[in-house]
Design a protein around this motif. Structure first.
Motif, short mmCIF file in Angstrom:
data_model
loop_
_atom_site.label_atom_id
_atom_site.label_comp_id
_atom_site.label_asym_id
_atom_site.label_seq_id
_atom_site.Cartn_x
_atom_site.Cartn_y
_atom_site.Cartn_z
N ASP A 1 0.82 -1.21 0.00
CA ASP A 1 0.00 0.00 0.00
C ASP A 1 0.86 1.26 0.00
O ASP A 1 0.52 2.26 -0.63
CB ASP A 1 -0.92 0.02 1.23
N ASN A 2 1.96 1.22 0.75
CA ASN A 2 2.82 2.40 0.86
C ASN A 2 3.86 2.47 -0.26
O ASN A 2 4.77 3.31 -0.21
CB ASN A 2 3.53 2.42 2.22
N GLU A 3 3.76 1.60 -1.23
CA GLU A 3 4.74 1.53 -2.33
C GLU A 3 6.16 1.47 -1.79
O GLU A 3 7.08 2.09 -2.32
CB GLU A 3 4.57 2.72 -3.28
N LYS A 4 6.32 0.72 -0.70
CA LYS A 4 7.63 0.60 -0.06
C LYS A 4 8.46 -0.44 -0.80
O LYS A 4 7.95 -1.49 -1.19
CB LYS A 4 7.42 0.17 1.40
N SER A 5 9.73 -0.15 -0.99
CA SER A 5 10.64 -1.10 -1.59
C SER A 5 10.88 -2.24 -0.58
O SER A 5 11.24 -1.99 0.57
CB SER A 5 11.94 -0.37 -1.91
N THR A 6 10.62 -3.51 -0.98
CA THR A 6 10.80 -4.62 -0.05
C THR A 6 11.65 -5.73 -0.68
O THR A 6 11.78 -5.79 -1.90
CB THR A 6 9.45 -5.26 0.37
N TYR A 7 12.20 -6.58 0.18
CA TYR A 7 12.98 -7.73 -0.31
C TYR A 7 12.10 -8.66 -1.12
O TYR A 7 12.53 -9.21 -2.12
CB TYR A 7 13.61 -8.47 0.87
N VAL A 8 10.83 -8.83 -0.68
CA VAL A 8 9.93 -9.73 -1.39
C VAL A 8 9.68 -9.22 -2.81
O VAL A 8 9.73 -9.99 -3.78
CB VAL A 8 8.60 -9.89 -0.61
N ALA A 9 9.45 -7.93 -2.95
CA ALA A 9 9.20 -7.35 -4.28
C ALA A 9 10.43 -7.50 -5.17
O ALA A 9 10.33 -7.73 -6.38
CB ALA A 9 8.82 -5.88 -4.14
N LEU A 10 11.61 -7.39 -4.58
CA LEU A 10 12.85 -7.42 -5.38
C LEU A 10 13.34 -8.84 -5.67
O LEU A 10 13.92 -9.10 -6.70
CB LEU A 10 13.95 -6.63 -4.66
#
Lengths: 290, 290
Positions: A238-247
């Motif tokens: 929701d916060n468009e936070k960069s995360t390890y899971v997304a990367l």
């Protein structure tokens, strides 16, 4: 690690002074955040590493309290409107919501100086020796400062709205989260008069544990339920936070956590005493569900 | 005292690190405020008291820098919108106007920790001994913290809109202004390994000088012209600020300044060396026109 909790809470309580003229609201504000219920992981690590190096936990107690004071000041400042603007912390109103922004700012400042009056008190210095006290205080100052924790908070701010990048995310977490855990573990060894090899091993253990902790946080944000986690899931997306899971994806994240946990356990090999409690702690952090 | 200026400025410059990953804006922000032109009164006092006690100024230099770092952090946080909301400092844009509130907040936090990394560096500890280094750092932490400088800032906030009161005004200035000057002078003595009587005399000197300085400030605000003072006069009246002049009248203020200056000069009697420079400094502060 839980066996240290009441010892730490009593010692923190004893550090809260009586106001001698008009600064009672500042003391109340600092005490409010210091008293918020927490697991006290960082100070417990200081005491555990002190005992692991053959020292008495009691002697490292002022240094353990100092780590928690630095952690607490960073949370108060992080919650301020000009930073994350959070109204809640650990389920309770954040400091500035209760005491106002000006007093919250000053309470954070005062908790930082309180960390040093606590570590460098006559009692603390006598207990561990002036050389060790000065060294432990320097480690905390370095790890929490410009090139450590505060540097990590800056990288966090500077990377907002930029393309997510694994290097930046890793360095940010190394500084923002792992640095203070490193200080906590290293200071325990230093208080016990341990040699450089042990201090370095404590740093490696903390570094691995700190990074694994952050990656598990990201995993739980997508795999857990709000009920299980006790806080809203999906907030990173929701916060468009960069995360390890997304990367990296969940599978590679889980493998990385396992590798880091193994590194943490390996780092404990240099210690002569029973290291099971700290090895179990690293494994439990990796397998936590909330 | 001016002879220390270039030595202090070079040493402060050397404390500014190179950023190793993404925290360059934080370093720039901290460096910006550290480099603002100033008289460096506090660090100069540290060096002067070190020499007065037979020590080498060079050895006290990291401690002198630490005092200036604490002073600088307090100015950055004081100027923030949630505090005094000042757009200018020493004639230049305040830190948050240049770097934003979030970075300014963190730069202040980082300057506080930098004070301790500087004082507790290997070089600093070796130069004065671990006992003295730890003691000097503790004095700075106490005098700048909850019951010192930050406590004074709180009293300032809490007394806004209340009936002016000489006791409150005095305690506020003792904490907000005099405490850090006391730390500066005491730390110089401690770096030179001076005995407790000399450290206490340095504290008395600084206390008297610090309070006299504030009273002179109030006097100049009503007796000087904007041209002479280099800043707008009458601002205390405009801001409905509680002042010594409003509470005591100008004549009694002048007498109090003379008494405090005499106390400062008297406190120097315990030192064996030539104390003329520090006596002259106290007199010059009392007689200043801006």
């Amino acid at each position: 690690m839980k066996r240290y909790l009441s010892m730490i809470n009593s010692a923190l309580e004893a550090c809260i002074p009586d106001g001698n003229f008009g600064e009672q609201k500042l003391i109340d504000s600092a005490a409010y955040s210091l008293r918020l219920p927490g697991k006290r992981v960082r100070p417990a690590l200081t005491l555990a590493f002190c005992e692991l190096c053959g020292g008495e936990a009691q002697k490292a107690l002022p240094f353990a309290c100092a780590v928690e004071m630095i952690h607490t000041y960073s949370l108060i400042h992080d919650d301020l409107p000009c930073m994350d603007d959070d109204d809640y912390r650990r389920g309770q109103a954040s400091n500035h919501k209760v005491y106002g922004e000006d007093i919250a700012l000053l309470a954070g400042d005062a908790l930082q100086s309180m960390a040093y009056t606590t570590m460098l008190s006559d009692t603390a210095v006598k207990a561990v020796g002036a050389e060790n006290a000065a060294r432990a205080a320097r480690v905390l100052a370095e790890k929490s400062g410009l090139l450590g924790m505060v540097g990590g908070q800056t990288i966090d701010i500077m990377s907002e709205g930029k393309e997510p990048n694994l290097d930046t995310l890793t360095v940010m977490d190394e500084k923002k989260t792992a640095c203070l855990i490193e200080a906590a573990c290293m200071m325990g060894c230093i208080c016990a008069g341990a040699d450089d090899a042990k201090v370095a091993a404590a740093e490696r253990y903390a570094h691995a544990v700190g990074l694994a902790f952050q990656i598990v946080d990201d995993i739980l944000d997508v795999t857990s339920t709000t009920d299980e986690l006790g806080k809203p899931v999906g907030s990173d997306t929701d916060n468009e936070k960069s995360t390890y899971v997304a990367l990296l994806g969940i599978d590679r994240c889980r493998r990385t956590v396992d590798e880091l946990t193994a590194q943490a356990v390996d780092a404990l090999a240099v210690f002569d005493c029973d290291t099971k409690e700290l090895a179990d702690f690293a494994v439990a952090l990796a397998n936590r569900k909330k």
